[in-house]
Design a protein around this motif. Structure first.
Motif, PDB file in Angstrom:
ATOM      1  N   LEU A 137       0.684  -1.280   0.476  1.00  0.00           N
ATOM      2  CA  LEU A 137       0.014   0.313  -0.062  1.00  0.00           C
ATOM      3  C   LEU A 137       0.744   1.338  -0.066  1.00  0.00           C
ATOM      4  N   PRO A 138       0.280   2.964  -0.607  1.00  0.00           N
ATOM      5  CA  PRO A 138       0.608   3.992  -0.452  1.00  0.00           C
ATOM      6  C   PRO A 138       2.094   4.071   1.037  1.00  0.00           C
ATOM      7  N   ASP A 139       0.967   3.460   2.241  1.00  0.00           N
ATOM      8  CA  ASP A 139       1.890   4.136   3.203  1.00  0.00           C
ATOM      9  C   ASP A 139       2.370   3.174   3.947  1.00  0.00           C
ATOM     10  N   GLY A 140       2.955   2.519   2.755  1.00  0.00           N
ATOM     11  CA  GLY A 140       4.274   1.488   3.576  1.00  0.00           C
ATOM     12  C   GLY A 140       3.683  -0.312   3.977  1.00  0.00           C
ATOM     13  N   THR A 141       2.583   0.013   4.412  1.00  0.00           N
ATOM     14  CA  THR A 141       1.660  -1.818   4.456  1.00  0.00           C
ATOM     15  C   THR A 141       1.933  -2.352   3.753  1.00  0.00           C
ATOM     16  N   GLU A 142       2.638  -3.615   4.283  1.00  0.00           N
ATOM     17  CA  GLU A 142       2.991  -5.086   3.268  1.00  0.00           C
ATOM     18  C   GLU A 142       2.700  -5.583   3.521  1.00  0.00           C
ATOM     19  N   ARG A 143       1.888  -6.891   2.635  1.00  0.00           N
ATOM     20  CA  ARG A 143       1.760  -7.809   3.115  1.00  0.00           C
ATOM     21  C   ARG A 143       1.999  -8.931   2.015  1.00  0.00           C
ATOM     22  N   VAL A 144       3.140 -10.745   2.599  1.00  0.00           N
ATOM     23  CA  VAL A 144       2.935 -11.581   1.160  1.00  0.00           C
ATOM     24  C   VAL A 144       2.782 -12.860   1.619  1.00  0.00           C
ATOM     25  N   ALA A 145       1.718 -13.134   0.726  1.00  0.00           N
ATOM     26  CA  ALA A 145       1.287 -14.678   1.035  1.00  0.00           C
ATOM     27  C   ALA A 145       2.035 -15.827  -0.771  1.00  0.00           C
ATOM     28  N   GLU A 146       2.366 -16.945   0.602  1.00  0.00           N
ATOM     29  CA  GLU A 146       3.470 -18.441  -0.548  1.00  0.00           C
ATOM     30  C   GLU A 146       2.175 -19.269  -0.590  1.00  0.00           C
ATOM     31  N   GLY A 147       2.491 -19.478  -2.003  1.00  0.00           N
ATOM     32  CA  GLY A 147       2.167 -21.128  -1.673  1.00  0.00           C
ATOM     33  C   GLY A 147       2.798 -21.786  -2.928  1.00  0.00           C
ATOM     34  N   GLN A 148       2.632 -23.245  -3.078  1.00  0.00           N
ATOM     35  CA  GLN A 148       3.121 -24.249  -3.449  1.00  0.00           C
ATOM     36  C   GLN A 148       3.022 -25.638  -4.249  1.00  0.00           C
ATOM     37  N   LEU A 149       2.158 -26.135  -5.311  1.00  0.00           N
ATOM     38  CA  LEU A 149       2.488 -27.592  -5.769  1.00  0.00           C
ATOM     39  C   LEU A 149       3.857 -28.271  -6.446  1.00  0.00           C
ATOM     40  N   ARG A 150       3.561 -29.228  -5.391  1.00  0.00           N
ATOM     41  CA  ARG A 150       4.628 -30.329  -5.051  1.00  0.00           C
ATOM     42  C   ARG A 150       4.122 -31.474  -6.537  1.00  0.00           C
ATOM     43  N   GLY A 151       5.096 -31.774  -7.058  1.00  0.00           N
ATOM     44  CA  GLY A 151       5.475 -32.787  -7.550  1.00  0.00           C
ATOM     45  C   GLY A 151       6.387 -33.739  -8.163  1.00  0.00           C
ATOM     46  N   THR A 152       6.699 -34.131  -9.205  1.00  0.00           N
ATOM     47  CA  THR A 152       7.498 -35.470  -9.757  1.00  0.00           C
ATOM     48  C   THR A 152       7.829 -34.392 -11.176  1.00  0.00           C
ATOM     49  N   LEU A 153       9.541 -34.677 -11.391  1.00  0.00           N
ATOM     50  CA  LEU A 153       9.432 -33.686 -12.729  1.00  0.00           C
ATOM     51  C   LEU A 153       9.868 -35.449 -13.813  1.00  0.00           C
ATOM     52  N   ARG A 154       9.410 -35.361 -15.180  1.00  0.00           N
ATOM     53  CA  ARG A 154       8.979 -35.946 -16.494  1.00  0.00           C
ATOM     54  C   ARG A 154      10.525 -36.194 -16.623  1.00  0.00           C
ATOM     55  N   HIS A 155      10.504 -37.280 -17.076  1.00  0.00           N
ATOM     56  CA  HIS A 155      11.791 -36.845 -18.570  1.00  0.00           C
ATOM     57  C   HIS A 155      11.946 -36.575 -19.177  1.00  0.00           C
ATOM     58  N   THR A 156      10.933 -36.542 -20.423  1.00  0.00           N
ATOM     59  CA  THR A 156      10.120 -36.057 -21.268  1.00  0.00           C
ATOM     60  C   THR A 156       9.210 -35.034 -20.973  1.00  0.00           C
ATOM     61  N   PRO A 157       8.705 -33.736 -21.534  1.00  0.00           N
ATOM     62  CA  PRO A 157       8.112 -32.606 -21.367  1.00  0.00           C
ATOM     63  C   PRO A 157       6.534 -33.697 -22.168  1.00  0.00           C
ATOM     64  N   SER A 158       5.559 -33.314 -21.478  1.00  0.00           N
ATOM     65  CA  SER A 158       4.129 -33.688 -22.045  1.00  0.00           C
ATOM     66  C   SER A 158       2.877 -32.713 -22.436  1.00  0.00           C
TER      67      SER A 158
END
Length: 208
Positions: A137-158
């Protein structure tokens, strides 16, 4: 304050010139019951892009949101996100968009990552997408939120949907990659969706 667009009550500026992101965040905020007008940074063309000099997703998101709030005099939202691979100690992380050296070259980034992991077996290919969403906000107020999506990496794109590393991350509990999900399916579980939905509560608290 920029003179290109007048400020109005109830306006929230998103620190991106990507129209898709603006639309995505508008849907999340609307679903959260927030009747705010959302505009992208392209509504203020004289404001330069912010250098992402932070060493965490949260720092980079705050840098962008803070700069836009100061420049426009309006509440601003920004995000920073990337892919974190367990066996690489969390890399590419904040360097995800420029892993191969040139910012935004999705194919080169993906090709390099797969080459680096070519001899790593499936049980050790765990990874997650991470996103930090910041409100300033212009008055200096700040907030942060975080999110994740867990998984496994393939060997080839799909898959042909999404962008970045979406074609190789298979979310836990699904047999498809993120690039094979519908936009609605992806938004429901994505790191960005989770972070912005969490941030929507902060927006409601501070802006009504």
């Amino acid at each position: 304050m920029s003179s290109s667009t007048p400020s109005r009550p109830g306006r929230l500026v998103l620190a991106t010139r990507n129209a898709h992101k603006v639309t995505e965040l508008q849907a999340i905020l609307t679903d959260a019951g927030l009747g705010l007008e959302l505009v992208g940074a392209d509504a203020y063309p004289d404001i330069p892009d912010v250098a992402e000099t932070g060493v965490t997703f949260a720092e980079n998101a705050l840098l962008k949101a803070r700069t836009l709030a100061e420049a426009t005099g309006l509440p601003a939202v920004a995000d920073d996100s990337g892919l974190c691979v367990d066996v690489l100690g969390g890399a590419p992380g904040i360097f995800s968009a420029r892993w191969a050296g040139r910012h935004g070259d999705d194919k080169a980034n993906l090709d390099l990552l797969l080459a680096q992991l070519s001899d790593i077996d499936a049980p050790h290919r765990a990874a997650h997408f991470a996103c930090a969403a910041a409100l300033a906000l212009p008055d200096g107020t700040e907030r942060v939120a975080e999110g994740q999506l867990r998984g496994t990496l393939r060997h080839t794109p799909s898959g042909t949907g999404g962008f970045g590393y979406d074609p190789v991350l298979q979310p836990d509990g699904d047999s498809r990659t993120c690039a094979e999900l519908t936009p609605e399916e992806k938004n429901a579980i994505s790191h960005r969706g989770r972070a912005f939905r969490a941030l929507a509560g902060e927006v409601r608290e501070l802006l009504g």
